[in-house]
Design a protein around this motif. Structure first.
Motif, mmCIF file in Angstrom:
data_model
loop_
_atom_site.group_PDB
_atom_site.id
_atom_site.type_symbol
_atom_site.label_atom_id
_atom_site.label_comp_id
_atom_site.label_asym_id
_atom_site.label_seq_id
_atom_site.Cartn_x
_atom_site.Cartn_y
_atom_site.Cartn_z
ATOM 1 N N TYR A 52 7.313 4.786 1.559
ATOM 2 C CA TYR A 52 7.864 5.999 2.765
ATOM 3 C C TYR A 52 8.523 4.932 4.152
ATOM 4 C CZ TYR A 52 7.544 9.533 -0.297
ATOM 5 O OH TYR A 52 7.508 10.745 -1.407
ATOM 6 N N PRO A 53 9.625 5.543 4.857
ATOM 7 C CA PRO A 53 9.043 4.614 5.824
ATOM 8 C C PRO A 53 7.844 4.646 6.836
ATOM 9 C CG PRO A 53 11.663 5.823 6.165
ATOM 10 C CD PRO A 53 10.011 6.346 4.493
ATOM 11 N N GLY A 54 7.511 3.254 7.483
ATOM 12 C CA GLY A 54 5.943 3.624 8.039
ATOM 13 C C GLY A 54 5.540 2.510 8.504
ATOM 14 N N ASP A 55 4.357 2.434 8.690
ATOM 15 C CA ASP A 55 3.954 1.004 8.896
ATOM 16 C C ASP A 55 2.892 0.263 7.239
ATOM 17 O OD1 ASP A 55 4.063 0.362 11.167
ATOM 18 O OD2 ASP A 55 2.941 1.512 11.767
ATOM 19 N N ASP A 65 0.708 -1.426 0.034
ATOM 20 C CA ASP A 65 0.255 -0.516 -0.120
ATOM 21 C C ASP A 65 0.768 0.942 0.252
ATOM 22 O OD1 ASP A 65 0.976 -0.227 2.887
ATOM 23 O OD2 ASP A 65 -0.935 0.827 3.698
ATOM 24 N N GLY A 66 0.612 2.319 -0.436
ATOM 25 C CA GLY A 66 1.325 3.815 -0.973
ATOM 26 C C GLY A 66 2.556 3.267 -1.814
ATOM 27 N N GLY A 67 3.083 1.835 -2.517
ATOM 28 C CA GLY A 67 3.766 1.866 -3.196
ATOM 29 C C GLY A 67 3.728 1.190 -4.547
ATOM 30 N N GLY A 68 2.234 1.077 -4.549
ATOM 31 C CA GLY A 68 2.152 0.068 -6.676
ATOM 32 C C GLY A 68 2.268 -1.392 -6.285
ATOM 33 N N ASP A 116 13.624 -15.233 -10.437
ATOM 34 C CA ASP A 116 13.615 -15.826 -9.414
ATOM 35 C C ASP A 116 13.841 -15.912 -8.186
ATOM 36 O OD1 ASP A 116 16.036 -17.127 -10.344
ATOM 37 O OD2 ASP A 116 17.659 -14.934 -10.385
ATOM 38 N N GLY A 117 12.650 -14.694 -8.411
ATOM 39 C CA GLY A 117 11.271 -14.178 -7.381
ATOM 40 C C GLY A 117 11.010 -13.303 -6.551
ATOM 41 N N ASN A 118 12.610 -12.461 -7.179
ATOM 42 C CA ASN A 118 12.574 -11.689 -6.055
ATOM 43 C C ASN A 118 12.285 -10.651 -6.944
ATOM 44 O OD1 ASN A 118 15.166 -12.396 -5.175
ATOM 45 N ND2 ASN A 118 16.354 -12.700 -7.001
ATOM 46 N N TYR A 119 12.411 -8.843 -6.210
ATOM 47 C CA TYR A 119 11.436 -8.242 -6.405
ATOM 48 C C TYR A 119 12.379 -6.477 -5.602
ATOM 49 C CZ TYR A 119 8.544 -8.111 -1.935
ATOM 50 O OH TYR A 119 8.435 -8.841 0.141
ATOM 51 N N SER A 120 11.547 -6.114 -5.778
ATOM 52 C CA SER A 120 11.804 -4.600 -5.039
ATOM 53 C C SER A 120 10.814 -3.255 -5.295
ATOM 54 C CB SER A 120 13.392 -4.262 -5.781
ATOM 55 O OG SER A 120 14.236 -2.990 -4.743
ATOM 56 N N PHE A 121 11.389 -2.618 -4.048
ATOM 57 C CA PHE A 121 10.019 -1.161 -4.158
ATOM 58 C C PHE A 121 11.246 -0.398 -3.751
ATOM 59 C CE2 PHE A 121 6.783 -4.523 -3.515
ATOM 60 C CZ PHE A 121 5.582 -3.824 -4.310
#
Length: 79
Positions: free
Chosen positions: A29-32, A10-13, A20-25
């Motif tokens: 932003y830091p937080g919950d 949420d908030g990141g798309g 290989d099953g890897n992902y990156s955002f």
């Protein structure tokens, strides 16, 4: 993780995992946040996480869906 899974923060798309099953955002932003993972033939996984400043590595496991297929056949004999 498995290849081709959709990972949503949420908030990141949404991102799709690589072979290989890897992902990156890079835009979260830091937080919950809540992270969800969906893939064909697996139950959707969702987890609340706290993202600190900097990098977070989060390993997740998906549970395969068990499908039971029942076929019914009827036979009609002609005299």
């Amino acid at each position: 993780m498995i290849a081709g899974a959709e990972v949503t923060v949420d908030g990141g798309g949404t991102k799709v995992t690589d072979q290989d099953g890897n992902y990156s955002f890079t835009n979260v932003y830091p937080g919950d946040h809540t992270i969800s993972v969906a893939a064909v033939h697996y139950l959707t996984f969702s987890q609340d996480i706290t993202i600190p400043s900097g990098e977070l590595v989060n390993d997740m496991s998906l549970t395969p869906v068990t499908v039971v297929v029942t076929d019914t056949f009827s036979r009609t004999d002609s005299p």
